[in-house]
Design a protein around this motif. Structure first.
Motif, PDB file in Angstrom:
ATOM      1  N   PHE A 248      43.210  -1.944 -59.949  1.00  0.00           N
ATOM      2  CA  PHE A 248      41.839  -2.373 -60.208  1.00  0.00           C
ATOM      3  C   PHE A 248      41.709  -2.764 -61.673  1.00  0.00           C
ATOM      4  N   GLY A 249      40.944  -3.837 -61.910  1.00  0.00           N
ATOM      5  CA  GLY A 249      40.613  -4.259 -63.267  1.00  0.00           C
ATOM      6  C   GLY A 249      39.110  -4.271 -63.440  1.00  0.00           C
ATOM      7  N   TYR A 250      38.633  -3.943 -64.639  1.00  0.00           N
ATOM      8  CA  TYR A 250      37.182  -3.890 -64.866  1.00  0.00           C
ATOM      9  C   TYR A 250      36.645  -5.285 -65.176  1.00  0.00           C
ATOM     10  N   HIS A 251      35.619  -5.706 -64.409  1.00  0.00           N
ATOM     11  CA  HIS A 251      34.974  -7.016 -64.574  1.00  0.00           C
ATOM     12  C   HIS A 251      33.690  -6.809 -65.365  1.00  0.00           C
ATOM     13  N   ASP A 252      33.699  -7.251 -66.627  1.00  0.00           N
ATOM     14  CA  ASP A 252      32.523  -7.058 -67.481  1.00  0.00           C
ATOM     15  C   ASP A 252      31.308  -7.793 -66.935  1.00  0.00           C
ATOM     16  N   GLY A 253      31.530  -8.999 -66.347  1.00  0.00           N
ATOM     17  CA  GLY A 253      30.398  -9.766 -65.831  1.00  0.00           C
ATOM     18  C   GLY A 253      29.725  -9.087 -64.660  1.00  0.00           C
ATOM     19  N   LEU A 254      30.520  -8.558 -63.716  1.00  0.00           N
ATOM     20  CA  LEU A 254      29.953  -7.861 -62.566  1.00  0.00           C
ATOM     21  C   LEU A 254      29.577  -6.427 -62.893  1.00  0.00           C
ATOM     22  N   GLY A 255      30.131  -5.904 -63.984  1.00  0.00           N
ATOM     23  CA  GLY A 255      29.840  -4.528 -64.362  1.00  0.00           C
ATOM     24  C   GLY A 255      30.439  -3.514 -63.411  1.00  0.00           C
ATOM     25  N   LYS A 256      31.606  -3.839 -62.839  1.00  0.00           N
ATOM     26  CA  LYS A 256      32.238  -2.913 -61.914  1.00  0.00           C
ATOM     27  C   LYS A 256      33.739  -3.182 -61.870  1.00  0.00           C
ATOM     28  N   TRP A 257      34.459  -2.246 -61.234  1.00  0.00           N
ATOM     29  CA  TRP A 257      35.899  -2.373 -61.072  1.00  0.00           C
ATOM     30  C   TRP A 257      36.180  -3.252 -59.857  1.00  0.00           C
ATOM     31  N   VAL A 258      37.106  -4.214 -60.010  1.00  0.00           N
ATOM     32  CA  VAL A 258      37.448  -5.159 -58.958  1.00  0.00           C
ATOM     33  C   VAL A 258      38.930  -5.011 -58.633  1.00  0.00           C
ATOM     34  N   GLU A 259      39.248  -4.928 -57.335  1.00  0.00           N
ATOM     35  CA  GLU A 259      40.656  -4.840 -56.944  1.00  0.00           C
ATOM     36  C   GLU A 259      41.352  -6.165 -57.240  1.00  0.00           C
ATOM     37  N   ILE A 260      42.455  -6.115 -57.982  1.00  0.00           N
ATOM     38  CA  ILE A 260      43.156  -7.342 -58.359  1.00  0.00           C
ATOM     39  C   ILE A 260      44.577  -7.378 -57.812  1.00  0.00           C
ATOM     40  N   GLY A 261      45.046  -6.310 -57.191  1.00  0.00           N
ATOM     41  CA  GLY A 261      46.403  -6.360 -56.675  1.00  0.00           C
ATOM     42  C   GLY A 261      46.799  -5.113 -55.925  1.00  0.00           C
ATOM     43  N   ASN A 262      47.997  -5.186 -55.344  1.00  0.00           N
ATOM     44  CA  ASN A 262      48.566  -4.074 -54.598  1.00  0.00           C
ATOM     45  C   ASN A 262      50.025  -3.952 -55.000  1.00  0.00           C
ATOM     46  N   SER A 263      50.562  -2.762 -54.972  1.00  0.00           N
ATOM     47  CA  SER A 263      51.918  -2.574 -55.463  1.00  0.00           C
ATOM     48  C   SER A 263      52.542  -1.347 -54.813  1.00  0.00           C
ATOM     49  N   GLY A 264      53.823  -1.157 -55.078  1.00  0.00           N
ATOM     50  CA  GLY A 264      54.521   0.011 -54.576  1.00  0.00           C
ATOM     51  C   GLY A 264      56.016  -0.164 -54.675  1.00  0.00           C
ATOM     52  N   MET A 265      56.746   0.793 -54.120  1.00  0.00           N
ATOM     53  CA  MET A 265      58.205   0.746 -54.069  1.00  0.00           C
ATOM     54  C   MET A 265      58.612   0.503 -52.624  1.00  0.00           C
ATOM     55  N   PHE A 266      59.418  -0.530 -52.407  1.00  0.00           N
ATOM     56  CA  PHE A 266      59.785  -0.912 -51.050  1.00  0.00           C
ATOM     57  C   PHE A 266      60.496   0.245 -50.342  1.00  0.00           C
ATOM     58  N   ARG A 267      60.173   0.410 -49.061  1.00  0.00           N
ATOM     59  CA  ARG A 267      60.712   1.506 -48.258  1.00  0.00           C
ATOM     60  C   ARG A 267      62.205   1.286 -47.987  1.00  0.00           C
ATOM     61  N   SER A 268      62.922   2.384 -47.818  1.00  0.00           N
ATOM     62  CA  SER A 268      64.348   2.285 -47.519  1.00  0.00           C
ATOM     63  C   SER A 268      64.580   1.637 -46.161  1.00  0.00           C
TER      64      SER A 268
END
Length: 520
Positions: free
Chosen positions: A442-462
């Protein structure tokens, strides 16, 4: 055009002074007259000035009243014609519902009729239909001396105001009765025949200012995309090929350990291809792809890799099937009958992780530390709103190495977005079929005044990696980021539709200094 030009010259020749276009050419549209005047004025044959004025014109209802009489007059005539008086309930049947409704009130107001219980009777012997007279006068002159009359008729929606353009035209210094065509080019034929001596050549206009010069500007998405690419290259990444918008379900879902019953594979979330619906059994990569064959991996930053036996594609296909049905590599699987036909269905790719999947499969042929990235369009069957699009850009990246841990992924994201000027980040545990552990970013959007989801991540499963033939001790970071949402945060845009699609405001580029094209 030629006929109007000749008409203008004939009218001026027959007149001793200036003429008005409305008087001389009442039936010719003003734009047609102006085109002819511009043509003549450019040759100094005429001079003209534009006269803008506001005229009063009758509406359709006003035209009807001017021709047939006002509503109140019709009501009076109907009442006067009834010898014993006219019942109020019978009036609409005689003059019409709308005429009765409006005309009855106006007739009472003018004192023309009176009410005797439920009967209407005339209150005067005769009337003067002023409304009809006023409208007729306006129709003849397009105005009225009394502004209150115009205001009242406009309120009753009987007249409307329109802008009228006319021209006052006079002879120019080079006035002539006939229009002589001017040649714009001096040709070889004119020189050879000597015609250049007698033709009328159009003079150059050396005082023309020309179109104002403006510096170029990058679209915000292209600017941020280039910034992302520069950051990736700076951090040692190599770009993956992303020219396959249409993918098989195998690469888009199955290879990523996404079960065939997953909601993401429903029609309401994914665009499926109608014709053809399925493909041949997938291959590891497009044949004779020089870009794929030249991709080199990063020099090793950890321990020496364990060299496994290369896995051919049929074995990989069987591994994926076994992982889904009964489990493998420490997994118990999803315990359902895996359908190969479902894996061959064609879809518009929902993410560029499908590209990462076949890049990692190719890496399994010679496992070594590697860093790959891509930025391209993906497609989701989503309702469009302020923060969602059905077609958008995804930034995809993978880091393959030995001895990787989740903390390294968090640190990488903080460094990566810090280079973009986005320093307010949060990470939230999440679930992805193909990564474990997983995190939403999540990144903070100053214009909207809230946290906005900007991506997804992780470690690939075996289950995903070892099925390809990658060694068990190799770990892979994977993440997918939106291009649009970081751009919104960077430039203070509150509605994603302002960046892409028919609602794009091109003035945004001009008014936002951060988007201007730098000289360097």
């Amino acid at each position: 055009m030629a006929d109007v030009t000749a008409s203008v010259l004939d009218a001026l020749a027959a007149s001793e002074g200036p003429i008005l276009s409305t008087d001389a050419f009442p039936s010719i549209p003003s734009l047609t007259v102006k085109s002819a005047l511009d043509r003549l004025a450019s040759r100094s044959m005429v001079e003209y000035e534009t006269i803008d004025r506001e005229v009063v014109v009758l509406t359709e209802e006003g035209e009807s009243i001017a021709a047939n009489g006002s509503h109140e007059a019709k009501v009076f005539e109907a009442v006067a014609a009834a010898m014993e008086g006219l019942k109020i309930s019978d009036l609409p049947n005689l003059v019409g519902k709308d005429v009765a409704k409006v005309g009855q009130g106006n007739a009472f107001k003018r004192g023309w009729i009176k009410k005797d219980k439920d009967v209407l009777r005339p209150n005067v012997d005769s009337i003067r239909d002023e409304t009809r007279e006023q409208l007729q006068a306006i129709k003849d002159t397009q105005t009225h001396p009394d502004s209150k009359v115009i205001a009242d008729l406009k309120k009753r929606k009987l007249v409307t105001l329109q802008k009228a353009i006319s021209f006052r035209i006079r002879k120019g210094p080079k006035f002539a009765r006939e229009f002589v065509k001017e040649e714009t080019d001096l040709t070889a034929d004119m020189l050879a025949s000597g015609a250049w001596k007698t033709v009328q050549l159009k003079p150059y206009n050396f005082r023309a200012k020309g179109a104002p010069a403006q510096s170029g500007a990058l679209h915000p998405l292209n600017k941020v995309r280039q910034e992302f690419r520069s950051i990736f290259f700076e951090m040692g990444f190599e770009e993956m090929p992303t020219n396959r918008f249409v993918e098989t379900g195998f690469w888009n879902f199955d290879a990523l350990f996404v079960p065939q019953q997953h909601p993401a594979r429903d029609l309401q979330d994914t665009f499926y291809i109608a014709d053809p619906k399925t493909a041949d059994p997938p291959r590891a990569d497009p044949p004779n792809d020089p870009h794929l064959s030249r991709l080199a991996s990063m020099p090793s930053s950890g321990g020496a890799p364990t060299q496994p036996k290369p896995v051919d594609f049929q074995e990989y296909w069987d591994n994926v099937r076994q992982v889904h049905e009964t489990g493998k590599y420490g997994s118990i699987g999803y315990r359902y009958p895996w359908n190969p036909e479902e894996a061959k269905r064609l879809v518009l790719r929902t993410h560029t992780t499908s590209v990462s999947a076949y890049m990692l499969h190719k890496l399994a042929q010679d496992p070594r530390p590697a860093r790959y990235f891509s930025i391209d369009r993906v497609f989701r069957n989503e309702a469009v709103d302020a923060t969602h699009l059905a077609e958008f850009h995804q930034i995809e990246g993978v880091i393959a190495d030995f001895g990787l841990a989740l903390g390294g992924l968090i640190g990488f994201m903080e460094v990566f977005f810090g280079k973009m000027g986005i320093h307010k980040l949060r990470f939230k545990p999440a679930y992805n079929p193909y990564t474990e552990p997983s995190m939403e970013i999540f990144g903070y959007h100053d214009g909207l005044g809230k946290w906005v989801e900007i991506g997804n991540s992780g470690m690939f499963r075996s289950e995903m990696l070892e099925a390809m033939g990658l060694p068990p001790d190799m770990r892979v970071y994977g993440w997918g980021l939106s291009l649009e949402r970081p751009t919104m945060i960077k430039y203070g845009v509150s509605n994603i539709r302002e960046l892409l699609g028919h609602k794009v405001d091109l003035n945004f580029i001009e008014t936002n200094p951060a988007v201007r094209l730098d000289k360097d």
